[in-house]
Design a protein around this motif. Structure first.
Motif, PDB file in Angstrom:
ATOM      1  N   LEU A   1      26.903   2.602  23.757  1.00 59.69           N
ATOM      2  CA  LEU A   1      27.210   3.902  24.361  1.00 59.69           C
ATOM      3  C   LEU A   1      25.983   4.809  24.335  1.00 59.69           C
ATOM      4  O   LEU A   1      25.708   5.542  25.303  1.00 59.69           O
ATOM      5  CB  LEU A   1      28.377   4.562  23.613  1.00 59.69           C
ATOM      6  CG  LEU A   1      29.719   3.818  23.691  1.00 59.69           C
ATOM      7  CD1 LEU A   1      30.769   4.536  22.853  1.00 59.69           C
ATOM      8  CD2 LEU A   1      30.185   3.678  25.133  1.00 59.69           C
ATOM      9  N   ILE A   2      25.231   4.760  23.222  1.00 62.29           N
ATOM     10  CA  ILE A   2      23.991   5.523  23.138  1.00 62.29           C
ATOM     11  C   ILE A   2      22.984   5.004  24.153  1.00 62.29           C
ATOM     12  O   ILE A   2      22.268   5.780  24.800  1.00 62.29           O
ATOM     13  CB  ILE A   2      23.414   5.444  21.711  1.00 62.29           C
ATOM     14  CG1 ILE A   2      24.347   6.155  20.727  1.00 62.29           C
ATOM     15  CG2 ILE A   2      22.019   6.063  21.652  1.00 62.29           C
ATOM     16  CD1 ILE A   2      23.932   6.020  19.277  1.00 62.29           C
TER      17      ILE A   2
ATOM     18  N   GLN B   1      19.624  16.035  20.964  1.00 59.89           N
ATOM     19  CA  GLN B   1      20.961  15.931  20.380  1.00 59.89           C
ATOM     20  C   GLN B   1      21.409  14.474  20.299  1.00 59.89           C
ATOM     21  O   GLN B   1      22.053  14.059  19.325  1.00 59.89           O
ATOM     22  CB  GLN B   1      21.952  16.743  21.197  1.00 59.89           C
ATOM     23  CG  GLN B   1      21.755  18.247  21.111  1.00 59.89           C
ATOM     24  CD  GLN B   1      22.709  19.010  22.014  1.00 59.89           C
ATOM     25  OE1 GLN B   1      23.418  18.420  22.839  1.00 59.89           O
ATOM     26  NE2 GLN B   1      22.724  20.329  21.880  1.00 59.89           N
ATOM     27  N   LEU B   2      21.066  13.701  21.312  1.00 63.01           N
ATOM     28  CA  LEU B   2      21.428  12.283  21.332  1.00 63.01           C
ATOM     29  C   LEU B   2      20.722  11.531  20.215  1.00 63.01           C
ATOM     30  O   LEU B   2      21.333  10.694  19.532  1.00 63.01           O
ATOM     31  CB  LEU B   2      21.064  11.677  22.689  1.00 63.01           C
ATOM     32  CG  LEU B   2      21.431  10.200  22.906  1.00 63.01           C
ATOM     33  CD1 LEU B   2      22.937  10.008  22.791  1.00 63.01           C
ATOM     34  CD2 LEU B   2      20.929   9.720  24.262  1.00 63.01           C
ATOM     35  N   LEU B   3      19.445  11.833  20.000  1.00 63.71           N
ATOM     36  CA  LEU B   3      18.707  11.193  18.917  1.00 63.71           C
ATOM     37  C   LEU B   3      19.287  11.595  17.566  1.00 63.71           C
ATOM     38  O   LEU B   3      19.371  10.771  16.647  1.00 63.71           O
ATOM     39  CB  LEU B   3      17.224  11.567  18.987  1.00 63.71           C
ATOM     40  CG  LEU B   3      16.446  11.103  20.226  1.00 63.71           C
ATOM     41  CD1 LEU B   3      14.974  11.467  20.082  1.00 63.71           C
ATOM     42  CD2 LEU B   3      16.605   9.602  20.431  1.00 63.71           C
ATOM     43  N   GLN B   4      19.695  12.843  17.429  1.00 63.56           N
ATOM     44  CA  GLN B   4      20.247  13.320  16.170  1.00 63.56           C
ATOM     45  C   GLN B   4      21.616  12.702  15.886  1.00 63.56           C
ATOM     46  O   GLN B   4      22.014  12.577  14.724  1.00 63.56           O
ATOM     47  CB  GLN B   4      20.390  14.853  16.198  1.00 63.56           C
ATOM     48  CG  GLN B   4      19.074  15.599  16.201  1.00 63.56           C
ATOM     49  CD  GLN B   4      18.385  15.583  14.847  1.00 63.56           C
ATOM     50  OE1 GLN B   4      18.966  15.183  13.857  1.00 63.56           O
ATOM     51  NE2 GLN B   4      17.135  16.006  14.826  1.00 63.56           N
ATOM     52  N   SER B   5      22.334  12.305  16.934  1.00 60.58           N
ATOM     53  CA  SER B   5      23.696  11.795  16.750  1.00 60.58           C
ATOM     54  C   SER B   5      23.735  10.358  16.274  1.00 60.58           C
ATOM     55  O   SER B   5      24.795   9.860  15.897  1.00 60.58           O
ATOM     56  CB  SER B   5      24.468  11.902  18.076  1.00 60.58           C
ATOM     57  OG  SER B   5      23.938  11.016  19.053  1.00 60.58           O
ATOM     58  N   ARG B   6      22.610   9.667  16.300  1.00 59.38           N
ATOM     59  CA  ARG B   6      22.589   8.255  15.917  1.00 59.38           C
ATOM     60  C   ARG B   6      22.742   8.109  14.414  1.00 59.38           C
ATOM     61  O   ARG B   6      22.002   8.679  13.645  1.00 59.38           O
ATOM     62  CB  ARG B   6      21.273   7.605  16.350  1.00 59.38           C
ATOM     63  CG  ARG B   6      21.055   7.556  17.823  1.00 59.38           C
ATOM     64  CD  ARG B   6      19.643   7.109  18.129  1.00 59.38           C
ATOM     65  NE  ARG B   6      18.679   8.030  17.538  1.00 59.38           N
ATOM     66  CZ  ARG B   6      17.364   7.805  17.523  1.00 59.38           C
ATOM     67  NH1 ARG B   6      16.887   6.706  18.046  1.00 59.38           N
ATOM     68  NH2 ARG B   6      16.556   8.684  16.981  1.00 59.38           N
TER      69      ARG B   6
END
Length: 334
Positions: free
Chosen positions: A132-133, A156-161
């Motif tokens: 999904l990422i 934000q996407l990098l932080q959500s991993r």
């Protein structure tokens, strides 16, 4: 740059020498041990691509780069902290299995199913989450062409991993040098952050159940640590260059994250699917050519295949980068 990263690769090489030295010495009377060692090493390589590892190293490298400090050793020290916990856990687990085999015969039968099922199931979950990422990263990558790239969404996407990377996020504020990340890696190890360690425990247990020498039991976690260390070290070195490049454009950073996330998805999916398939085939006594083939897959030999997969993806990514001139075509649109 070479002078800055060379000491860390020398340290990683020493870790490889110890692990493979123990393995080759112990494998002289039993060549099968080489397969166990190789699989442990491959699990370490794969583990370095987990979302939590990538996110922790990525966040630290970015922070130190912004502070104008050398972040080359971030991956090296992070993996050492992580490995210290994994080593202790694997050795303790192998010794406990050796005791349980003598006093709890049922554990050998049930433990094999439980360990492989938990490991395989979690790896499949990891593959789905990372996929999904990967989809979101791919969308952001294509938006570069249209000058619609959202830097805030990308951050934000990098932080959500990674769950642990998010949970330990406040600790990044205290990291001002590469070696400061060692305690963070130790905490990640205590968190037992993915099922890869469970797979390592299974290998350690197999070594103990087969009455192999204690050198093998030591070699398994050391080789796991060596594989993880060299990839984490490389990750921090490459991310350092990526963030230095990203001062002008984020295209290299996006492309790099696409590559490592793709590797994480494919490796987790392959190992997890094989483990679950073998458990299902044996437990439900499934018949047929397909299930016979699945049950005959040797996870030790899969180690060779995964190493080839890692190398192939990196080579393919490099060829695409050069052949399609991605840097020149897309870096000017930001």
């Amino acid at each position: 740059m070479l002078k800055k990263c060379l000491p860390y690769y020398i340290g990683s090489l020493m870790l490889h020498a110890v692990g493979f030295g123990f393995l080759f010495f112990a494998a002289r009377p039993n060549p099968f041990i080489l397969g166990i060692g190789l699989m442990a090493y491959t699990l370490g390589l794969r583990h370095a691509f987990d979302a939590d590892h990538i996110a922790a190293i990525d966040n630290t490298v970015r922070k130190l780069t912004q502070q104008k400090k050398n972040p080359m050793g971030v991956g090296f020290y992070f993996s050492l902290g992580h490995s210290s916990v994994v080593f202790l856990m694997a050795a303790a687990f192998a010794l406990s299995i050796h005791w349980a085999q003598q006093h709890l015969p049922l554990f050998e039968h049930v433990g094999g199913y439980v360990g492989a099922t938990v490991s395989g199931a979690f790896l499949i979950v990891i593959a789905v989450i990372n996929f999904l990422i990967l989809v979101d990263l791919q969308r952001l990558f294509h938006r570069l062409k249209k000058n619609e790239f959202d830097q805030e969404k990308f951050e934000q996407l990098l932080q959500s991993r990674g769950f642990l990377a998010h949970a330990f996020n406040p600790l990044f504020a205290f990291i001002n040098k590469s070696w400061h990340v060692f305690p963070l890696g130790f905490l990640f190890g205590l968190g037992f952050d993915t099922a890869t360690e469970i797979g390592l425990m299974v290998l350690s247990a197999e070594s103990a159940k087969a009455h192999m020498s204690f050198l093998v039991i030591l070699a398994v976690p050391i080789l796991f640590a060596a594989g993880m260390n060299v990839m984490d070290t490389t990750d921090s070195v490459m991310m350092t260059r990526a963030y230095q490049w990203a001062l002008d454009t984020p295209v290299r950073k996006v492309y790099y994250n696409l590559t490592v996330t793709t590797i994480s998805v494919l490796a987790a999916l392959l190992i997890g699917a094989v483990e679950l398939g073998q458990v299902a085939g044996k437990f439900f006594q499934l018949k047929g050519n397909f299930w016979n083939w699945v049950k005959q897959i040797d996870l030790n030999w899969m180690g060779y295949g995964l190493i080839v997969l890692f190398i192939s993806i990196w080579v393919l990514a490099y060829i695409i980068w050069k052949l399609f001139h991605i840097d020149q075509r897309w870096s000017k649109v930001i």
